[in-house]
Design an enzyme around this catalytic site. Structure first.
Site, PDB file in Angstrom:
ATOM      1  N   LYS A 268       0.831  -1.192   0.000  1.00 48.81           N
ATOM      2  CA  LYS A 268       0.000   0.000   0.000  1.00 48.81           C
ATOM      3  C   LYS A 268       0.877   1.258   0.000  1.00 48.81           C
ATOM      4  O   LYS A 268       2.030   1.215   0.437  1.00 48.81           O
ATOM      5  CB  LYS A 268      -0.871   0.033   1.263  1.00 48.81           C
ATOM      6  CG  LYS A 268      -1.947  -1.025   1.349  1.00 48.81           C
ATOM      7  CD  LYS A 268      -2.691  -0.899   2.674  1.00 48.81           C
ATOM      8  CE  LYS A 268      -3.792  -1.944   2.815  1.00 48.81           C
ATOM      9  NZ  LYS A 268      -4.917  -1.693   1.912  1.00 48.81           N
ATOM     10  N   ARG A 342     -10.656 -11.373   1.369  1.00 51.41           N
ATOM     11  CA  ARG A 342     -11.542 -12.388   0.784  1.00 51.41           C
ATOM     12  C   ARG A 342     -10.906 -13.778   0.860  1.00 51.41           C
ATOM     13  O   ARG A 342     -11.615 -14.778   0.914  1.00 51.41           O
ATOM     14  CB  ARG A 342     -11.885 -11.994  -0.657  1.00 51.41           C
ATOM     15  CG  ARG A 342     -10.703 -11.948  -1.607  1.00 51.41           C
ATOM     16  CD  ARG A 342     -10.966 -11.071  -2.823  1.00 51.41           C
ATOM     17  NE  ARG A 342     -11.016  -9.673  -2.457  1.00 51.41           N
ATOM     18  CZ  ARG A 342     -11.311  -8.693  -3.299  1.00 51.41           C
ATOM     19  NH1 ARG A 342     -11.563  -8.970  -4.581  1.00 51.41           N
ATOM     20  NH2 ARG A 342     -11.350  -7.436  -2.902  1.00 51.41           N
TER      21      ARG A 342
END
Length: 492
Positions: A268, A342
Site C-alpha cells: 500500500k 476475501r
C-alpha cells in the site's frame, strides 16, 4: 480494556435535587413543556429554565440537543443540562439524546432526572454508548482520566433497570469492538487477539483456538497464504454461544481479522497506512456481538469464527501470480496480495459450514475501498443470496440506527474473476470492486445456505465523532446483529 461507566437506577426524590453534585440533567420538550422534575429544578434555580425556554437559544434547539447552564443558582450541581426531548420520543431519538448528554458532560458525573419518561432505558443506552474513551496508551494527566458515574433518577427504577439490562449488554459488546479496533497492531497481535477472545469463556462462551498446524491439516491454504510473510502466526478462533435448543443449527458470524495490512508484496502507499490497524474490524464486531449475546444470555445458538492474520511483505510472502488452493478445493490466482481479506473469509466461511451446518451465515469485513467510494461512511454495503435473511438484517439495522444498504449481485460480475491458469482470480479490477469481492466470497457459500456479506470498510472506523462514539472505532454492527439474533433466531 474499556468498561461501561457505573450506571445506577435510583428512586426519584424531588426534594433531593438541590443537593445533586456533578451535572444535573432534566428533560424539556421542544415546545418548552416541563415535567414535574424540570419544574422543580426550575424553582430551585430561581426560574433559570423559564428564562432558557424563552430564549432565542432554545428556539433554535432541535430534539435531541442539550443546552447547558453553568453553576446554576440554588443548585449544588456544577451544571444544569437541559435535554430537549419529546415526551413521546422514538427509541432512537431518546438514544441520541442520551448520547448528546454524555458528549456534553465530557466524562463528568451525570445525574439524569428522567422521572417516568417512557424511553428512560434508551436514554441510558445512549449515555453508555457515548461514554467511551480509548486511553491505555496515554500517559500523565490524560491517562488518569476516568468516566464519572451515571445516575438515572426514576419513578420506577427497578422496572427501568430490567428493561435497560439487555441494552447495556449490547453497549458492552460495542465497547469491546471499539477497544479491539482502536488497539495498535504491535499490541493486538494475532496471539493477543486470541487471548482476549479466550476471556469470553468467563461469560459462558466456548472458545477454541486453531493454530497454523490445525489450519494446514484442514487445507486452509488461502488463509495461510495471507500470513506467510509475517512472523506473527495465523489463527482461527471459534466462539460458541449455546443458549438455544440443543442441536438446533446456529447462526454463524464470520469475521476478517487482519491485525495489520501492509498490502503484502502489493504494498500500500505509505500515506494513511497507519489506519490499517483497523483491518480486523470484522473480527472485532463478531467478538463484540458474542459478548453482548453472552451478557444478556440470549436464548439462541450462535457461533462466531474469526480468521486472525497479519499481511506483511518478506521473502516468505505470497507473490502476485501465485496460485493457492482453498479448503473447498478451488484454486485461486493471486493477482493482488492487497486483496487478502476475501482469502481469509473464503476459507473460514467454508469451515464454518462444514463443521456447523449453520441456519445462516453472516460475514463481516473491512474489505474494499470501493464500498467507501459508493456509500461513504454512512452505510455498510450489504450483499446477500437470501431475501429473507437480508430483509431481517436490514430491518434490525434500521431499528438500531446503523446505516446499511443492499448492493446488487449477479453472475454477470463473475466474468471479471476469470483466470487463465486457475479456477478464479482474487480480484476483478476497479469496476464494481466491492461487488466482485462479494461474488468471490459467494463461491464459498454452499447452495441453500442463507448468507450475507457486510463490507464495513466505511463504517467501522471514522475520522470524526459520530453520534454515539468519539473519532476512531465506532462499534458499528454489534447492535444490529444483536437485534437480528433477538428478532429472528431466538427460541420461543
Amino acid at each position: 480494556m474499556s468498561t461501561l461507566p457505573t450506571i445506577r437506577f435510583s428512586e426519584l426524590d424531588l426534594n433531593a435535587l438541590s443537593g445533586v453534585e456533578g451535572r444535573l440533567a432534566v428533560l424539556v420538550s421542544p415546545q418548552g413543556e416541563m415535567d414535574a422534575v424540570a419544574r422543580r429544578a426550575n424553582r430551585l434555580s430561581r426560574g433559570a429554565l423559564t428564562r432558557l425556554v424563552g430564549s432565542a437559544r432554545f428556539a433554535k434547539a432541535k430534539g435531541g440537543e442539550v443546552l447547558s447552564l453553568a453553576f446554576p443558582a440554588g443548585l449544588a450541581a456544577e451544571a444544569l443540562d437541559v435535554v430537549v426531548l419529546e415526551k413521546k420520543a422514538s427509541a432512537l431519538d431518546a438514544r441520541r439524546a442520551g448520547a448528546a448528554l454524555a458528549k456534553a458532560a465530557e466524562g463528568a458525573a451525570i445525574t439524569l432526572a428522567a422521572g417516568s419518561h417512557r424511553r428512560a432505558a434508551e436514554l441510558a443506552l445512549g449515555l453508555a454508548l457515548r461514554s467511551y474513551d480509548f486511553l491505555p496508551h496515554k500517559t500523565g494527566e490524560a491517562a488518569e482520566k476516568t468516566l464519572g458515574a451515571i445516575t438515572l433518577l426514576l419513578r420506577d427504577p427497578a422496572a427501568v433497570e430490567v428493561e435497560a439490562a439487555p441494552l447495556l449488554a449490547a453497549a458492552e459488546g460495542a465497547h469491546l469492538t471499539r477497544d479491539l479496533i482502536n488497539e495498535p497492531a504491535n499490541v493486538l497481535t494475532t496471539t493477543a487477539f486470541a487471548d482476549r477472545l479466550l476471556e469470553l469463556s468467563a461469560l459462558g462462551v466456548e472458545v477454541e483456538v486453531l493454530e497454523e498446524a490445525d489450519l494446514e491439516k484442514l487445507g486452509m491454504r488461502m488463509l495461510l497464504s495471507v500470513g506467510q510473510g509475517s512472523a506473527t502466526p495465523t489463527k482461527v478462533v471459534v466462539m460458541q454461544w449455546k443458549g438455544g435448543e440443543t442441536g438446533a443449527a446456529p447462526l454463524a458470524l464470520v469475521g476478517k481479522g487482519v491485525v495489520f495490512d501492509t498490502g503484502g508484496i502489493s504494498l500500500k502507499p505509505g500515506a494513511g497506512m497507519e489506519d490499517m490497524t483497523m483491518d480486523m474490524g470484522g473480527a472485532g464486531t463478531v467478538a463484540g456481538t458474542m459478548k453482548a449475546l453472552a451478557l444478556r444470555k440470549a436464548p439462541a445458538n450462535v457461533v462466531g469464527l474469526v480468521g486472525l492474520v497479519e499481511n506483511m511483505p518478506s521473502g516468505e510472502a505470497t507473490r502476485p501470480g501465485d496460485v493457492v488452493t482453498s479448503m473447498k478445493g478451488d484454486t485461486v490466482e493471486i493477482i493482488n496480495t492487497d486483496a487478502e481479506g476475501r482469502l481469509v473469509l473464503g476459507d473460514v466461511l467454508w469451515y464454518a459450514q462444514e463443521r456447523f451446518a449453520p441456519a445462516g451465515v453472516i460475514d463481516l469485513a473491512t474489505l474494499t475501498g470501493a464500498i467507501i467510494i459508493g456509500l461513504g461512511h454512512e452505510n455498510a454495503g450489504v450483499f446477500s443470496n437470501d431475501d429473507t435473511l437480508c430483509g431481517n438484517f436490514l430491518k434490525a439495522a434500521a431499528a438500531e440506527g446503523e446505516g446499511a444498504w443492499r448492493m446488487p449481485m449477479g453472475p454477470a460480475y463473475d466474468r471479471q474473476l476469470k483466470s487463465r491458469i486457475a479456477d478464479m482470480k482474487n480480484v476483478g479490477g476497479r469496476p464494481a470492486g466491492s461487488i466482485t469481492a462479494a461474488q468471490f466470497l459467494q463461491r464459498f457459500v454452499k447452495e441453500g445456505t442463507p448468507w450475507i456479506h457486510l463490507d464495513i470498510a466505511g463504517v467501522a472506523h471514522v475520522k470524526e465523532d459520530t453520534a454515539y462514539a468519539p473519532a476512531g472505532a465506532t462499534g458499528w454492527g454489534v447492535l444490529a446483529l444483536n437485534r437480528l439474533v433477538r428478532d429472528a433466531f431466538e427460541a420461543g
